[in-house]
Design a protein around this motif. Structure first.
Motif, PDB file in Angstrom:
ATOM      1  N   LYS A   1       0.367 -33.407  62.754  1.00  0.00           N
ATOM      2  CA  LYS A   1       1.254 -32.538  63.533  1.00  0.00           C
ATOM      3  C   LYS A   1       2.359 -31.912  62.684  1.00  0.00           C
ATOM      4  O   LYS A   1       3.295 -31.315  63.232  1.00  0.00           O
ATOM      5  N   ALA A   2       2.278 -32.037  61.382  1.00  0.00           N
ATOM      6  CA  ALA A   2       3.330 -31.508  60.507  1.00  0.00           C
ATOM      7  C   ALA A   2       3.339 -29.990  60.556  1.00  0.00           C
ATOM      8  O   ALA A   2       2.302 -29.336  60.683  1.00  0.00           O
ATOM      9  N   THR A   3       4.544 -29.426  60.454  1.00  0.00           N
ATOM     10  CA  THR A   3       4.728 -27.976  60.430  1.00  0.00           C
ATOM     11  C   THR A   3       5.389 -27.560  59.121  1.00  0.00           C
ATOM     12  O   THR A   3       5.811 -28.409  58.325  1.00  0.00           O
ATOM     13  N   ALA A   4       5.504 -26.257  58.929  1.00  0.00           N
ATOM     14  CA  ALA A   4       6.133 -25.759  57.707  1.00  0.00           C
ATOM     15  C   ALA A   4       7.596 -26.173  57.633  1.00  0.00           C
ATOM     16  O   ALA A   4       8.108 -26.483  56.547  1.00  0.00           O
ATOM     17  N   SER A   5       8.284 -26.192  58.773  1.00  0.00           N
ATOM     18  CA  SER A   5       9.689 -26.613  58.745  1.00  0.00           C
ATOM     19  C   SER A   5       9.811 -28.097  58.390  1.00  0.00           C
ATOM     20  O   SER A   5      10.773 -28.497  57.718  1.00  0.00           O
ATOM     21  N   ASP A   6       8.852 -28.922  58.828  1.00  0.00           N
ATOM     22  CA  ASP A   6       8.856 -30.334  58.431  1.00  0.00           C
ATOM     23  C   ASP A   6       8.714 -30.458  56.916  1.00  0.00           C
ATOM     24  O   ASP A   6       9.385 -31.281  56.288  1.00  0.00           O
ATOM     25  N   ALA A   7       7.835 -29.671  56.353  1.00  0.00           N
ATOM     26  CA  ALA A   7       7.651 -29.719  54.896  1.00  0.00           C
ATOM     27  C   ALA A   7       8.895 -29.241  54.168  1.00  0.00           C
ATOM     28  O   ALA A   7       9.296 -29.806  53.144  1.00  0.00           O
ATOM     29  N   LEU A   8       9.541 -28.179  54.679  1.00  0.00           N
ATOM     30  CA  LEU A   8      10.772 -27.703  54.042  1.00  0.00           C
ATOM     31  C   LEU A   8      11.884 -28.744  54.165  1.00  0.00           C
ATOM     32  O   LEU A   8      12.695 -28.892  53.244  1.00  0.00           O
TER      33      LEU A   8
ATOM     34  N   ARG B   1       8.623 -32.941  40.129  1.00  0.00           N
ATOM     35  CA  ARG B   1       7.181 -32.794  40.341  1.00  0.00           C
ATOM     36  C   ARG B   1       6.822 -33.118  41.799  1.00  0.00           C
ATOM     37  O   ARG B   1       6.007 -32.414  42.409  1.00  0.00           O
ATOM     38  N   PHE B   2       7.435 -34.156  42.358  1.00  0.00           N
ATOM     39  CA  PHE B   2       7.170 -34.505  43.750  1.00  0.00           C
ATOM     40  C   PHE B   2       7.700 -33.417  44.689  1.00  0.00           C
ATOM     41  O   PHE B   2       7.055 -33.065  45.683  1.00  0.00           O
ATOM     42  N   THR B   3       8.856 -32.856  44.357  1.00  0.00           N
ATOM     43  CA  THR B   3       9.408 -31.765  45.157  1.00  0.00           C
ATOM     44  C   THR B   3       8.483 -30.556  45.133  1.00  0.00           C
ATOM     45  O   THR B   3       8.269 -29.892  46.157  1.00  0.00           O
ATOM     46  N   GLU B   4       7.927 -30.257  43.982  1.00  0.00           N
ATOM     47  CA  GLU B   4       6.980 -29.145  43.878  1.00  0.00           C
ATOM     48  C   GLU B   4       5.745 -29.401  44.740  1.00  0.00           C
ATOM     49  O   GLU B   4       5.232 -28.487  45.400  1.00  0.00           O
ATOM     50  N   GLU B   5       5.298 -30.648  44.774  1.00  0.00           N
ATOM     51  CA  GLU B   5       4.148 -31.003  45.609  1.00  0.00           C
ATOM     52  C   GLU B   5       4.453 -30.770  47.090  1.00  0.00           C
ATOM     53  O   GLU B   5       3.627 -30.230  47.833  1.00  0.00           O
ATOM     54  N   LEU B   6       5.628 -31.157  47.512  1.00  0.00           N
ATOM     55  CA  LEU B   6       6.017 -30.938  48.907  1.00  0.00           C
ATOM     56  C   LEU B   6       6.135 -29.455  49.213  1.00  0.00           C
ATOM     57  O   LEU B   6       5.755 -28.992  50.299  1.00  0.00           O
ATOM     58  N   GLY B   7       6.664 -28.674  48.257  1.00  0.00           N
ATOM     59  CA  GLY B   7       6.771 -27.235  48.467  1.00  0.00           C
ATOM     60  C   GLY B   7       5.416 -26.570  48.603  1.00  0.00           C
ATOM     61  O   GLY B   7       5.228 -25.667  49.440  1.00  0.00           O
ATOM     62  N   GLU B   8       4.468 -26.986  47.786  1.00  0.00           N
ATOM     63  CA  GLU B   8       3.127 -26.424  47.899  1.00  0.00           C
ATOM     64  C   GLU B   8       2.499 -26.761  49.242  1.00  0.00           C
ATOM     65  O   GLU B   8       1.769 -25.947  49.830  1.00  0.00           O
ATOM     66  N   ARG B   9       2.811 -27.952  49.742  1.00  0.00           N
ATOM     67  CA  ARG B   9       2.314 -28.313  51.073  1.00  0.00           C
ATOM     68  C   ARG B   9       2.950 -27.432  52.151  1.00  0.00           C
ATOM     69  O   ARG B   9       2.300 -27.063  53.125  1.00  0.00           O
ATOM     70  N   ALA B  10       4.212 -27.064  51.961  1.00  0.00           N
ATOM     71  CA  ALA B  10       4.879 -26.167  52.908  1.00  0.00           C
ATOM     72  C   ALA B  10       4.191 -24.808  52.943  1.00  0.00           C
ATOM     73  O   ALA B  10       4.043 -24.199  54.013  1.00  0.00           O
TER      74      ALA B  10
END
Length: 921
Positions: A598-605, A619-628
């Motif tokens: 149920k994750a959304t783009a705002s959750d990823a941001l 590197r982990f932050t970049e991974e989360l951004g790509e998921r967004a």
């Protein structure tokens, strides 16, 4: 059945014939009960029946252990909890053994996390057995009940319903969370009518009081044989009178088959002497009738394999109220049982066992020396005499009752009650009176509690605690346990070590105040980082920042915290089940949140922002951004657009201020979002499910990030096409579309002003005008230059509308703006303050800037001559765009460069024109 209990059976059958109309229906039950007692007592392996958290069971256990000194103790407890029993030495009771699993393998999806707790108190028989076995190296303690994994394998609903209890302190009652409780000896009638009958005729309020009066108190001083026979009798009675529930009966019988199978396996492998073995189980299971019962029982039960689920084990704090809430006991019953235990120990009823090094207790007793066991004694019928003899008259302990009465008055005065010595005397006399009315030889704690409520709590409770709660505190209180440092998981110990520079005792349950000057003591910044992560991970209330903040691009100089970490020790311990360090748990939770279904783009941001704030892992932050980026491109609705816009703006501002270049994922997010929102814009305008706020957020993304998107390769024609293809019907969206048209140059301010004037002159449109206005106000985010026009529009409405229209229209306007555009009202107020005069005398001479001037200025055409005219002629596209914004007609060039609003503006500011001309020349 042996001849031992023949007389008892005949006595019970005779009573059934004398007192019942149909003795055959009762005789079968009574005869079966006697058979159960005979079977349990004549078994070669000694069975010790117990009740959950019963002081009588604990006293009988302590006496029997010193007398028998068994070499092997089989205990009814989940067998996989055995390795953590030694950690009880570092704890202050009560605590609970816990098994926890979040990553499930072999259970239905969505069933986790799963958790089991088994509370342990000092006044329980299981603790006496554990303490005896762990402090005697020659004694082996074997847990024989089904494993934690089997608890849920055998539970079709996975999370069995827990009985509820009314408790005064919900925080303490919730210490076990959503865990499933495991107890030894749940002795309570499953037959509701029987329980109601016993409570009514026993003249008591609830089951816990009945049990204390009619079972606990008589058995406190009973001999061992009488205790065993009475407990098995009660277990058999409740078992035979329980309403038929095949699933529950099968589960209970499978537990008994499991335990007897495990005991025979252990005896066969260890070669232990059955004469020196003791089996500790609930009285309910002591009256078992399964074929596997006993050392000579059948070996037909097959124990299934465990699932591949990885279980984590540890200890968590518990409390009396948590135990009461977990198992449906009356509030205060566990505290009263603890007080009964302590009183009996002081009176010398038994010498208890306590683990060496146990916190919160007296000096541990020396371990008993191993001696040869006494030969087994023949089983004799103690039940007949015990049941037929009248209860012994207890002597009134005047000193104890007098002390209670004095102390409760002192405690009540401390909590705001107007109590006096007369109330203490009244409580004393009323306690004795109530005990006599209830056929009791001496007042019990329950009588004293009722008397105190009657005499002290007149008509109102002045504080947070009522008199009943004060009595519970007086009689023992809601004792809260604590897990020692050495028994904490690595993460919890790491947290306490990293917070050590604060100089606070964080294991205390009281409020701790931490004051940190981060500039004067830079070493405290590491503590600050830990505290902010704990605030994110622990439940609300565990710690609270009083001064200081954690925001992107901001750095606190000083911080102040209120800490209740000791009170939330359970939550801290359960964090240790998720990882070894706080950073690891933080990463796991962020990763889980963005990969949730149920994750959304705002959750990823949000996860990206949290990663920047709390973790130092680009590197982990970049991974989360790509998921967004992935989540945004996969969204088919625009419900999340306002949150997306707010967070991406904040992140872009942070990166521009703190990084030499934007990360790759932000560029992908902006370009992907630009195309994504352009594609969805026509549908969002026409879709009734999409609100004005969502569409305004989409336009805000497209217009405010347009320069960045175009620099990254996006095509502005895509935005213009999307706007032209939009055809909304809702008034607020129509206003948004008109604002968008002005932004892309399709509509001029003059045209917009004309359309709004037509609306105000149309009686059919006026009722919906607040919605148009709300749309214009929400357009201030994507089109900020409209602020002046909105002030003009609102001012014009108040100036032109008659009172008969305006007054009914105002409530709708106010509620609409408050609901849909409240955050933009301050912007309008600032714009109005800039446009309107600041003093009252200036109002009379003030002319609104949107009203045209009556007299043209002379020699208008002469001003632009020279450098200004050459400048405008050399840049026709820019000149046309500026003229359109100023409201000039399309043919302004033919009418002369000074015609219309452009010429008027130039003529009105000759000094500015001269200055610009000097710069251009």
């Amino acid at each position: 059945m042996t001849q031992t209990f023949t007389a008892l059976r005949d006595q019970l059958l005779g009573a059934a014939e004398a007192f019942t109309e149909d003795p055959r229906s009762v005789s079968g039950i009574l005869s079966g009960i006697v058979e159960d007692v005979d079977r349990a007592l004549t078994e070669k392996l000694e069975i010790f029946p117990v009740c959950h958290h019963s002081p009588a069971s604990a006293l009988a256990m302590a006496r029997r252990l010193r007398e028998k000194r068994p070499s092997v103790i089989y205990l009814e407890l989940c067998e996989d909890l055995r390795p953590i029993l030694g950690e009880l030495r570092n704890c202050r009771l009560p605590v609970a053994l816990q098994a926890f699993a979040s990553d499930l393998d072999g259970f239905p999806p969505g069933a986790g996390p799963l958790s089991v707790v088994a509370p342990v108190t000092e006044s329980s028989a299981e603790y006496q057995a554990i303490a005896y076995a762990l402090d005697n190296p020659d004694v082996e303690l074997v847990l024989v009940d089904r494993s934690v994994d089997h608890v849920f394998q055998w539970s079709p609903e996975l999370k069995p319903e827990k009985p509820s209890a009314d408790v005064d302190d919900p925080e303490e009652a919730a210490m076990h969370g959503e865990s499933v409780g495991i107890e030894i000896g749940d002795l309570r009638p499953g037959f509701a009518e029987l329980e109601e009958h016993l409570v009514h005729h026993g003249k008591v309020r609830h089951w816990s009081e009945w049990w204390d009066q009619y079972v606990e108190q008589p058995l406190v001083d009973a001999d061992y044989d009488s205790y065993r026979q009475v407990m098995v009798l009660i277990g058999s009675l409740f078992r035979r009178l329980r309403p038929s529930d095949r699933a529950k009966e099968d589960r209970d019988e499978d537990r008994e088959r499991y335990m007897w199978t495990r005991m025979r396996q252990h005896l066969a492998s260890s070669g232990a002497d059955p004469e020196r073995v003791m089996y500790v189980c609930g009285a309910f299971h002591a009256a078992s009738r399964v074929a596997e019962f006993g050392l000579d029982g059948a070996d037909t039960f097959e124990i299934t394999d465990r699932t591949a689920t990885k279980w984590l084990y540890g200890l968590i704090p518990s409390s009396h109220s948590a135990i009461e809430a977990q198992f449906g006991l009356a509030p205060g019953s566990v505290s009263i049982a603890s007080a009964t235990w302590e009183k009996a120990v002081r009176a010398g009823a038994a010498k208890p066992f306590r683990l060496a090094g146990q916190k919160g207790g007296k000096k541990p007793a020396k371990a008993a020396k191993a001696v040869a066991p006494k030969p087994p004694e023949a089983v004799t019928d103690k039940l007949s005499g015990f049941l037929a003899a009248p209860s012994a008259l207890a002597v009134l302990d005047e000193d104890e009752l007098r002390g209670w009465c004095v102390d409760i008055v002192r405690l009540a005065r401390r909590h705001g009650y107007l109590a006096s010595t007369a109330d203490a005397i009244a409580v004393y006399e009323t306690s004795i009176l109530l005990a006599g009315m209830r056929n009791r030889s001496r007042p019990t704690p329950y009588d004293f509690q009722d008397a105190a409520v009657t005499c002290i709590e007149k008509d109102a409770v002045p504080g947070r605690r009522d008199v009943r709660r004060l009595c519970e505190i007086l009689l023992g209180g809601d004792r809260v346990g604590q897990v020692g440092y050495d028994s904490l998981p690595p993460l919890a110990r790491d947290v306490l070590d990293r917070l050590a520079p604060l100089g606070l005792d964080l294991e205390k349950r009281t409020l701790q105040r931490a004051l940190m000057d981060l500039d004067a003591k830079p070493e405290l910044r590491a503590c600050s980082r830990v505290l902010w992560m704990l605030r994110y991970l622990l439940p609300e209330g565990a710690l609270k920042p009083i001064m200081g903040s954690k925001e992107l691009g901001k750095r606190s100089i000083q911080e102040s915290w209120d800490l209740w970490i000791g009170r939330e020790q359970r939550a801290l311990i359960e964090l240790g089940y998720e990882g070894v360090t706080l950073e690891q748990v933080f990463e796991l939770r962020l990763r889980k949140s963005v990969w949730d279904a149920k994750a959304t783009a705002s959750d990823a941001l949000r996860a990206v922002e949290d990663s920047i704030l709390y973790l130092d892992n680009p590197r982990f932050t970049e991974e989360l951004g790509e998921r967004a980026v992935e989540l945004l491109s996969a969204e088919r609705t625009v419900d999340d657009a306002p949150e997306v816009l707010k967070r991406v703006r904040r992140l872009l501002a942070y990166y521009r201020a703190n990084e030499p270049a934007l990360p790759r994922w932000t560029e992908l997010f902006v370009t992907g979002g630009y195309g994504h929102y352009c594609t969805l814009l026509p549908t969002a305008f026409s879709d009734e499910d999409s609100g004005v706020r969502q569409v305004a957020a989409m336009l805000g993304f497209l217009f405010t990030l347009e320069n960045l998107a175009l620099s990254l390769g996006c095509d502005r024609a895509q935005l213009e096409l999307a706007v032209r293809q939009s055809h909304p019907e809702a008034p607020g969206k129509v206003a948004l579309l008109w604002a968008a048209h002005t932004q892309i140059g399709v509509l001029t301010i003059a045209d917009l002003r004309e359309r709004c004037a037509d609306m105000l002159s149309n009686p059919l449109v006026i009722p919906t005008f607040p919605q148009y206005l709300s749309g214009f106000i929400q357009a201030l985010d994507p089109v900020p230059p409209l602020a002046g026009f909105v002030v003009e529009l609102l001012s014009g409405a108040f100036a032109k509308l008659p009172d008969a229209v305006l007054l009914p229209w105002l409530p709708t306007l106010i509620t609409t703006l408050k609901k849909e555009a409240a955050e933009y009202i301050p912007m309008l107020a600032r714009e109005a303050g800039r446009m309107f005069p600041g003093t009252l005398p200036a109002v009379d001479a003030w002319t609104p800037p949107w009203v045209g001037r009556a007299e043209p200025v002379a020699a208008v055409g002469a001003v632009p001559a020279g450098p200004v005219a050459a400048f405008l002629a050399g840049r026709p596209e820019s000149a046309d765009a500026v003229a359109a914004l100023l409201g000039c007609p399309p043919g302004w060039r033919e009418a002369g460069p000074g015609a219309g609003a452009a010429g008027e503006l130039v003529a009105s500011h000759p000094a500015t024109v001269e200055a610009v001309a000097a710069l251009i020349a």
